[in-house]
Design a protein around this motif. Structure first.
Motif, PDB file in Angstrom:
ATOM      1  N   ARG A  73       0.805  -1.217   0.000  1.00 26.93           N
ATOM      2  CA  ARG A  73       0.000   0.000   0.000  1.00 26.93           C
ATOM      3  C   ARG A  73       0.841   1.271   0.000  1.00 26.93           C
ATOM      4  O   ARG A  73       0.466   2.264  -0.612  1.00 26.93           O
ATOM      5  CB  ARG A  73      -0.999  -0.010   1.154  1.00 26.93           C
ATOM      6  CG  ARG A  73      -0.408  -0.006   2.538  1.00 26.93           C
ATOM      7  CD  ARG A  73      -1.468  -0.327   3.602  1.00 26.93           C
ATOM      8  NE  ARG A  73      -0.942  -0.312   4.941  1.00 26.93           N
ATOM      9  CZ  ARG A  73      -0.277  -1.318   5.501  1.00 26.93           C
ATOM     10  NH1 ARG A  73      -0.070  -2.430   4.823  1.00 26.93           N
ATOM     11  NH2 ARG A  73       0.178  -1.221   6.742  1.00 26.93           N
ATOM     12  N   SER A  74       1.976   1.252   0.661  1.00 26.45           N
ATOM     13  CA  SER A  74       2.838   2.432   0.669  1.00 26.45           C
ATOM     14  C   SER A  74       3.344   2.744  -0.741  1.00 26.45           C
ATOM     15  O   SER A  74       3.312   3.894  -1.185  1.00 26.45           O
ATOM     16  CB  SER A  74       4.014   2.205   1.617  1.00 26.45           C
ATOM     17  OG  SER A  74       4.873   3.323   1.600  1.00 26.45           O
ATOM     18  N   GLU A  75       3.793   1.722  -1.450  1.00 23.93           N
ATOM     19  CA  GLU A  75       4.265   1.906  -2.821  1.00 23.93           C
ATOM     20  C   GLU A  75       3.128   2.360  -3.732  1.00 23.93           C
ATOM     21  O   GLU A  75       3.323   3.159  -4.646  1.00 23.93           O
ATOM     22  CB  GLU A  75       4.880   0.608  -3.372  1.00 23.93           C
ATOM     23  CG  GLU A  75       6.168   0.189  -2.701  1.00 23.93           C
ATOM     24  CD  GLU A  75       5.935  -0.601  -1.408  1.00 23.93           C
ATOM     25  OE1 GLU A  75       4.784  -0.997  -1.121  1.00 23.93           O
ATOM     26  OE2 GLU A  75       6.916  -0.798  -0.669  1.00 23.93           O
ATOM     27  N   ALA A  76       1.929   1.845  -3.486  1.00 22.26           N
ATOM     28  CA  ALA A  76       0.772   2.208  -4.307  1.00 22.26           C
ATOM     29  C   ALA A  76       0.486   3.704  -4.200  1.00 22.26           C
ATOM     30  O   ALA A  76       0.284   4.383  -5.218  1.00 22.26           O
ATOM     31  CB  ALA A  76      -0.456   1.407  -3.874  1.00 22.26           C
ATOM     32  N   GLN A  78       2.533   6.072  -3.150  1.00 21.04           N
ATOM     33  CA  GLN A  78       3.661   6.830  -3.677  1.00 21.04           C
ATOM     34  C   GLN A  78       3.649   6.843  -5.203  1.00 21.04           C
ATOM     35  O   GLN A  78       4.116   7.800  -5.822  1.00 21.04           O
ATOM     36  CB  GLN A  78       4.972   6.263  -3.154  1.00 21.04           C
ATOM     37  CG  GLN A  78       5.172   6.544  -1.688  1.00 21.04           C
ATOM     38  CD  GLN A  78       6.436   5.916  -1.135  1.00 21.04           C
ATOM     39  OE1 GLN A  78       7.335   5.553  -1.868  1.00 21.04           O
ATOM     40  NE2 GLN A  78       6.494   5.790   0.179  1.00 21.04           N
ATOM     41  N   SER A  79       3.090   5.810  -5.818  1.00 18.52           N
ATOM     42  CA  SER A  79       3.043   5.752  -7.285  1.00 18.52           C
ATOM     43  C   SER A  79       2.102   6.801  -7.880  1.00 18.52           C
ATOM     44  O   SER A  79       2.178   7.090  -9.068  1.00 18.52           O
ATOM     45  CB  SER A  79       2.621   4.349  -7.754  1.00 18.52           C
ATOM     46  OG  SER A  79       1.227   4.149  -7.549  1.00 18.52           O
ATOM     47  N   ILE A  80       1.232   7.391  -7.079  1.00 14.43           N
ATOM     48  CA  ILE A  80       0.326   8.427  -7.580  1.00 14.43           C
ATOM     49  C   ILE A  80       0.759   9.831  -7.157  1.00 14.43           C
ATOM     50  O   ILE A  80      -0.031  10.766  -7.165  1.00 14.43           O
ATOM     51  CB  ILE A  80      -1.147   8.140  -7.192  1.00 14.43           C
ATOM     52  CG1 ILE A  80      -1.323   8.058  -5.683  1.00 14.43           C
ATOM     53  CG2 ILE A  80      -1.648   6.879  -7.869  1.00 14.43           C
ATOM     54  CD1 ILE A  80      -2.764   7.967  -5.214  1.00 14.43           C
ATOM     55  N   GLU A  84       7.104   9.977   0.859  1.00 11.64           N
ATOM     56  CA  GLU A  84       7.262   8.910   1.856  1.00 11.64           C
ATOM     57  C   GLU A  84       6.266   9.114   2.993  1.00 11.64           C
ATOM     58  O   GLU A  84       6.034  10.239   3.414  1.00 11.64           O
ATOM     59  CB  GLU A  84       8.676   8.941   2.441  1.00 11.64           C
ATOM     60  CG  GLU A  84       9.750   8.465   1.493  1.00 11.64           C
ATOM     61  CD  GLU A  84       9.785   6.954   1.370  1.00 11.64           C
ATOM     62  OE1 GLU A  84       9.515   6.248   2.363  1.00 11.64           O
ATOM     63  OE2 GLU A  84      10.061   6.479   0.257  1.00 11.64           O
ATOM     64  N   PRO A  85       5.712   8.021   3.508  1.00 11.96           N
ATOM     65  CA  PRO A  85       4.718   8.184   4.579  1.00 11.96           C
ATOM     66  C   PRO A  85       5.355   8.412   5.943  1.00 11.96           C
ATOM     67  O   PRO A  85       6.471   7.989   6.195  1.00 11.96           O
ATOM     68  CB  PRO A  85       3.981   6.845   4.562  1.00 11.96           C
ATOM     69  CG  PRO A  85       5.013   5.871   4.099  1.00 11.96           C
ATOM     70  CD  PRO A  85       5.846   6.628   3.094  1.00 11.96           C
ATOM     71  N   LYS A  96       1.147  15.447  -0.333  1.00  9.69           N
ATOM     72  CA  LYS A  96       1.340  15.750  -1.750  1.00  9.69           C
ATOM     73  C   LYS A  96       1.169  17.250  -1.952  1.00  9.69           C
ATOM     74  O   LYS A  96       0.140  17.815  -1.597  1.00  9.69           O
ATOM     75  CB  LYS A  96       0.308  15.001  -2.587  1.00  9.69           C
ATOM     76  CG  LYS A  96       0.435  15.184  -4.082  1.00  9.69           C
ATOM     77  CD  LYS A  96      -0.677  14.391  -4.777  1.00  9.69           C
ATOM     78  CE  LYS A  96      -0.396  14.121  -6.214  1.00  9.69           C
ATOM     79  NZ  LYS A  96      -1.486  13.339  -6.832  1.00  9.69           N
ATOM     80  N   HIS A  97       2.201  17.888  -2.491  1.00  5.68           N
ATOM     81  CA  HIS A  97       2.122  19.312  -2.806  1.00  5.68           C
ATOM     82  C   HIS A  97       1.811  19.448  -4.286  1.00  5.68           C
ATOM     83  O   HIS A  97       2.416  18.792  -5.120  1.00  5.68           O
ATOM     84  CB  HIS A  97       3.426  20.025  -2.456  1.00  5.68           C
ATOM     85  CG  HIS A  97       3.637  20.116  -0.978  1.00  5.68           C
ATOM     86  ND1 HIS A  97       3.093  21.115  -0.213  1.00  5.68           N
ATOM     87  CD2 HIS A  97       4.301  19.306  -0.112  1.00  5.68           C
ATOM     88  CE1 HIS A  97       3.422  20.937   1.053  1.00  5.68           C
ATOM     89  NE2 HIS A  97       4.156  19.842   1.141  1.00  5.68           N
ATOM     90  N   THR A  98       0.855  20.300  -4.596  1.00  7.50           N
ATOM     91  CA  THR A  98       0.436  20.501  -5.979  1.00  7.50           C
ATOM     92  C   THR A  98       0.863  21.887  -6.443  1.00  7.50           C
ATOM     93  O   THR A  98       1.324  22.711  -5.643  1.00  7.50           O
ATOM     94  CB  THR A  98      -1.098  20.369  -6.100  1.00  7.50           C
ATOM     95  OG1 THR A  98      -1.702  21.403  -5.319  1.00  7.50           O
ATOM     96  CG2 THR A  98      -1.579  19.013  -5.601  1.00  7.50           C
ATOM     97  N   ASP A  99       0.670  22.153  -7.732  1.00  8.76           N
ATOM     98  CA  ASP A  99       0.983  23.475  -8.273  1.00  8.76           C
ATOM     99  C   ASP A  99      -0.090  24.491  -7.909  1.00  8.76           C
ATOM    100  O   ASP A  99       0.107  25.687  -8.043  1.00  8.76           O
ATOM    101  CB  ASP A  99       1.124  23.403  -9.798  1.00  8.76           C
ATOM    102  CG  ASP A  99       2.343  22.589 -10.215  1.00  8.76           C
ATOM    103  OD1 ASP A  99       3.302  22.507  -9.431  1.00  8.76           O
ATOM    104  OD2 ASP A  99       2.336  22.037 -11.330  1.00  8.76           O
ATOM    105  N   SER A 100      -1.224  24.006  -7.448  1.00  7.53           N
ATOM    106  CA  SER A 100      -2.311  24.910  -7.080  1.00  7.53           C
ATOM    107  C   SER A 100      -2.076  25.486  -5.682  1.00  7.53           C
ATOM    108  O   SER A 100      -1.014  25.328  -5.101  1.00  7.53           O
ATOM    109  CB  SER A 100      -3.646  24.172  -7.143  1.00  7.53           C
ATOM    110  OG  SER A 100      -3.687  23.162  -6.164  1.00  7.53           O
TER     111      SER A 100
END
Length: 144
Positions: A73-76, A78-80, A84-85, A96-100
């Motif tokens: 699940r951790s890799e899953a 991170q794949s999106i 790292e958790p 997750k940091h976005t451009d918005s």
């Protein structure tokens, strides 16, 4: 009556006064930031846009869960695009940091009854104020 000069007494008093002042300043700052966080309000458009992003993130996580097992699940996640958790007890927190103007926190917890399920919580925060805009929770089913 004769007073004894105690040079250590004035130093002790100064240290005590300094500590008291620092505690008071710290308390005032804590209250200020707590009140400042409560005053942040978002428009219906901002909340709606954030809810859409949260739903998109949930859809990405659901599709990733279909390709990975519970142990992966951790890799899953991170794949999106998540980092790292941070792991605290049984909860994994991904960021997750976005451009918005928002950043996303995704939290995974094992389901208490079923091994192939995880509880997921997605929270969106405003980058400028740090205030939470919206959150969405659901359950992910992992590949067997």
């Amino acid at each position: 009556m004769k007073t004894l000069k105690q040079p250590g007494a004035s130093t002790t008093k100064m240290i005590a006064i300094t500590i008291i002042v620092l505690i008071l300043i710290g308390g005032a700052l804590t209250i200020f930031y707590d009140v400042a966080d409560q005053n942040v309000t978002f428009s219906e458009e901002e909340i709606s846009a954030a809810t859409e992003i949260a739903q998109e993130e949930l859809n990405l996580a659901s599709s990733a869960a279909g390709s990975y097992t519970f142990e992966e699940r951790s890799e899953a996640i991170q794949s999106i695009g998540y980092g790292e958790p941070e792991i605290e007890k049984s909860t994994m927190t991904f960021e997750k940091h976005t451009d918005s103007d928002v950043y996303v926190l995704l939290k995974l917890q094992p389901h208490e009854s079923y091994e192939e399920l995880s509880r997921i919580l997605i929270q969106l925060f405003d980058k400028e104020s740090g205030a939470m805009i919206t959150e969405l929770d659901n359950v992910l089913t992992w590949k067997k």
